[in-house]
Scaffold this active site. Structure first.
Site, PDB file in Angstrom:
ATOM      1  N   CYS A  28      58.108  -8.582  51.942  1.00 23.00           N
ATOM      2  CA  CYS A  28      57.666  -9.544  50.929  1.00 23.00           C
ATOM      3  C   CYS A  28      56.483 -10.361  51.447  1.00 23.00           C
ATOM      4  CB  CYS A  28      58.819 -10.475  50.559  1.00 23.00           C
ATOM      5  SG  CYS A  28      58.371 -11.733  49.337  1.00 23.00           S
ATOM      6  N   CYS A  50      58.069 -14.278  51.741  1.00 19.60           N
ATOM      7  CA  CYS A  50      59.085 -14.673  52.728  1.00 19.60           C
ATOM      8  C   CYS A  50      59.297 -13.662  53.842  1.00 19.60           C
ATOM      9  CB  CYS A  50      60.416 -14.960  52.034  1.00 19.60           C
ATOM     10  SG  CYS A  50      61.192 -13.478  51.327  1.00 19.60           S
ATOM     11  N   CYS A  62      61.343  -8.526  45.883  1.00 25.07           N
ATOM     12  CA  CYS A  62      62.022  -9.126  47.028  1.00 25.07           C
ATOM     13  C   CYS A  62      63.464  -9.473  46.656  1.00 25.07           C
ATOM     14  CB  CYS A  62      61.288 -10.387  47.485  1.00 25.07           C
ATOM     15  SG  CYS A  62      62.070 -11.193  48.910  1.00 25.07           S
ATOM     16  N   CYS A 117      63.662 -13.843  47.483  1.00 22.94           N
ATOM     17  CA  CYS A 117      62.953 -14.839  46.662  1.00 22.94           C
ATOM     18  C   CYS A 117      62.499 -14.278  45.322  1.00 22.94           C
ATOM     19  CB  CYS A 117      61.753 -15.391  47.436  1.00 22.94           C
ATOM     20  SG  CYS A 117      60.427 -14.194  47.719  1.00 22.94           S
ATOM     21  N   CYS A 140      52.714  10.271  52.382  1.00 20.18           N
ATOM     22  CA  CYS A 140      52.037  11.520  52.755  1.00 20.18           C
ATOM     23  C   CYS A 140      50.598  11.605  52.254  1.00 20.18           C
ATOM     24  CB  CYS A 140      52.807  12.716  52.199  1.00 20.18           C
ATOM     25  SG  CYS A 140      54.564  12.693  52.495  1.00 20.18           S
ATOM     26  N   HIS A 195      54.100  17.915  49.313  1.00 20.46           N
ATOM     27  CA  HIS A 195      53.638  17.410  50.610  1.00 20.46           C
ATOM     28  C   HIS A 195      52.168  17.797  50.773  1.00 20.46           C
ATOM     29  CE1 HIS A 195      53.940  15.654  54.493  1.00 20.46           C
ATOM     30  NE2 HIS A 195      53.773  16.784  55.161  1.00 20.46           N
ATOM     31  N   ASP A 220      49.544  17.787  60.899  1.00 22.57           N
ATOM     32  CA  ASP A 220      50.257  16.858  60.022  1.00 22.57           C
ATOM     33  C   ASP A 220      50.244  15.480  60.664  1.00 22.57           C
ATOM     34  OD1 ASP A 220      52.088  15.335  58.526  1.00 22.57           O
ATOM     35  OD2 ASP A 220      53.213  17.138  57.967  1.00 22.57           O
TER      36      ASP A 220
END
Length: 697
Positions: A292, A295, A324, A327, A350, A377, A394
């Site tokens: 977040c 926070c 979040c 919060c 990816c 992928h 990769d």
């Protein structure tokens, strides 16, 4: 490069269809499992009745049922135990948490199709190191999935064993193409006439699916031209520590040349490896869920947000909303597709990784191609001038030249794989498969003739402006590729492991944790010489990477894996910096096993006594457990070093020595358990040695 699929999916641990899967009805499918349940779940939450009888179905249980019977029975037994412990002890928190690194979970559930999905459908949620059944979890949902598993298990155990057991068909598998489906012959593309299209294809393909594939080819082929922007390449170079990478590459080249003076590699090959390492370890960041901005707490995916004009400027047509838990702040995660923006954000999944890494390769002067696979992928290929071939790279996994990783290691069911460069697009599916006949059965999205015609047309238009010398060079390379494509392939040890990038849920839901990994391998059987001498004597040197079968005229067996009975997530690690070598578990694996087998009963012998040298070394919280078993007795061998002389195997006709590695701390936990560690210069010591005295039966 669109940030869709393997790049665009929201983190699976936070999708509503994972946490509340009460209305799933469609089958789990590799690379996209658990997606179909989202629609039914929304209907259930609205109180609608559209789910109807489908409410009693479970995509995860269907997938689990598709496993071979032995795998299903083993995994289902464990799943029922987890569920029953919670149902019987609803107030005991210890039964509501499963450690992801636990060997039982890793070995018996994680590799089995549908098994971990069943836990998700029961209501388990993924936290940092555990799967946890929340305090407010639905016991009714847990009970429902548990009962479905129990019913299928009961059916299998009580059915007539003489009749073959067929796995339940999913809704989509049962569905047959309707007469109204449009065959691909009707697809207008490049103004083909019906006579130009294939006379027959294996199964009807819809117009939309075929059109989508062809459109994606054209889109990627155009987008890779972005990497040729010299201004963009200079911006990438400013981010890369070029001199440092070259220095490290040169040091490793010098070390490698001393070990193998005839090696066909050069500085650029080692520079590529250093670039991969830097990109993975120092530059780019994987995103499952965001922290977040307000926070700093963990967020969870909560649908999508409309892209702003600035988002669209950088190719982000999708913006994930990460909410979040603490919060309730909304955190935006635009899925940028422009490599220039990714040099700034340095994060993603990816698609972002391969997109930015391919640019970095071009900036460093490598010839590079962006590779797109229809099973969700993407990665990169780089041309090695010294080796005269294209190397698979990769960046998400920091692996190079392991093309069978996806089919063998991750368990992907490949169909189409394409490589795009500034000069051409190539169908490279055959490089990434050692099961070509099986692969062909899945290439049903359009006819092979039209696919070749489309690729040829795209290449002809692009190459029209190339000098004749370059055209000839590309032609010669392609001929070499074709020879590679049709050459038989066998997987290397580094291609056997499942995926390591992304959360467990991400990997499981995409079917990329690897196949059930233990495979029968080589078994030592007493030869005539050993039968006459009543002796079996074997030793292994990790530096030389060979076995010497002393009792068989000092026969040399090259390659540690050539003498292995079974192995799971294990490879031979060479540390050029420290000049050390050892057998370790693959990077990211929480546990690993390797074993060696000797058999003598088939030649009329039995064991008298055994002497074993089994050396290993552990660091931090790493653990290595040695086991020695036969058809009569099993014992644990204590300690990391030393020789064990055992007389209690008298009468046995076979012997299996097994090492089990687990534990360790942090990202390098896999290095904290090492077998047979020794110096690369140590050619005399044998850290593993087996001596077995024999007698006639």
């Amino acid at each position: 490069m669109t940030a869709a699929g393997g790049r665009g999916q929201a983190p699976l641990q936070s999708r509503p269809a994972l946490r509340a899967a009460g209305g799933r009805a469609s089958a789990v499918r590799a690379g996209g499992r658990l997606r179909a349940g989202a629609r039914l779940e929304r209907q259930r939450q609205r109180g609608g009745q559209a789910a109807g009888s489908a409410a009693m179905a479970s995509a995860a249980v269907e997938a689990l049922s598709e496993n071979p019977e032995a795998l299903f029975l083993d995994a289902s037994e464990l799943l029922l135990r987890y569920a029953d412990n919670i149902l019987r002890n609803p107030n005991e928190d210890k039964y509501k948490s499963i450690k992801i690194g636990n060997q039982t979970f890793s070995n018996r559930l994680l590799p089995v199709k549908g098994a971990v999905e069943c836990l998700f459908e029961m209501g388990f949620q993924e936290e940092e190191t555990h799967l946890v059944f929340p305090k407010n979890g639905s016991v009714q949902r847990l009970q429902r999935i548990r009962d479905l598993i129990a019913a299928e298990r009961s059916r299998r155990t009580t059915a007539n064993k003489s009749a073959p057991i067929s796995a339940p068909l999913s809704a989509s598998a049962r569905a047959q193409p309707s007469q109204s489906e449009t065959s691909f012959r009707a697809l207008p593309f490049f103004n083909e006439t019906p006579q130009q299209l294939p006379a027959q294809i294996s199964r009807p393909a819809t117009m939309n699916s075929a059109r989508s594939l062809l459109a994606t080819l054209k889109t990627h082929f155009q987008e890779v031209l972005m990497y040729e922007d010299t201004r963009l390449q200079q911006k990438a170079l400013a981010c890369i520590p070029v001199q440092e990478l070259r220095k490290r590459a040169n040091e490793k080249l010098l070390s490698a040349t001393k070990l193998d003076p005839g090696a066909t590699v050069n500085l650029e090959d080692f520079l590529l490896l250093e670039l991969l390492r830097w990109f993975k370890e120092d530059f780019f960041q994987w995103v499952d869920s965001l922290r977040c901005n307000t926070c700093g707490e963990v967020t969870e995916s909560s649908g999508s947000l409309p892209p702003s004009s600035e988002d669209r400027r950088w190719g982000a047509e999708r913006v994930e909303n990460h909410l979040c838990r603490k919060c309730h702040t909304s955190n935006r995660f635009p899925r940028y597709n422009h490599a220039e923006k990714l040099l700034e954000t340095r994060r993603g999944r990816c698609g972002e990784w391969a997109n930015c890494f391919t640019l970095c390769c071009r900036a460093m002067g490598f010839e590079a191609r962006f590779v797109w696979c229809t099973t969700d992928h993407v990665w990169t290929e780089v041309y090695s001038v010294s080796q005269k071939r294209w190397l698979h790279c990769d960046p998400c996994e920091n692996v190079c030249d392991k093309p069978l990783l996806y089919e063998i290691g991750w368990g992907k069911k490949l169909s189409y794989v394409f490589a795009f460069s500034k000069d051409e697009v190539i169908d490279v599916s055959w490089r990434y498969s050692c099961k070509h006949t099986e692969l062909l059965t899945r290439r049903t999205q359009l006819g092979e003739g039209l696919l070749r015609e489309t690729i040829n047309k795209l290449n002809s238009e692009r190459k029209h402006f190339l000098p004749q010398e370059r055209k000839q060079e590309l032609l010669e390379r392609y001929i070499v590729e074709l020879v590679e494509f049709i050459s038989p392939k066998t997987p290397n040890p580094g291609e056997l492991g499942g995926r390591t990038s992304g959360s467990v849920m991400w990997r499981v839901a995409r079917g990329e944790t690897g196949a059930q990994a233990q495979n029968d391998g080589f078994s030592f059987t007493a030869t005539e010489k050993e039968k006459a001498a009543k002796l079996f004597h074997l030793k292994y040197n990790a530096a030389e990477n060979h076995y010497i079968r002393v009792s068989n005229d000092n026969e040399i067996i090259h390659g540690w894996e050539k003498g292995v009975w079974k192995m799971d997530s294990v490879f031979r690690k060479v540390e050029q910096d420290w000049k050390m070598v050892y057998i370790a578990r693959t990077e990211g694996a929480t546990s690993a096993k390797v074993s060696w087998k000797f058999e003598c009963g088939s030649v009329g012998l039995k064991i008298v006594n055994v002497s074993i040298r089994s050396t290993s070394q552990t660091f931090q919280s790493g653990r290595v457990q040695w086991h020695l078993g036969s058809n009569l007795i099993n014992v644990d061998l204590s300690g990391d070093q030393g020789v064990h002389s055992l007389a209690n195997f008298d009468g046995s006709t076979e012997l299996v020595l097994e090492a089990e590695m687990s534990g360790g701390d942090g990202d390098v936990a896999w290095q904290h358990t090492q077998l047979f560690r020794q110096s690369l210069d140590d050619h005399q010591e044998y850290p593993m040695e087996i001596i077995i005295t024999l007698k006639d039966i």
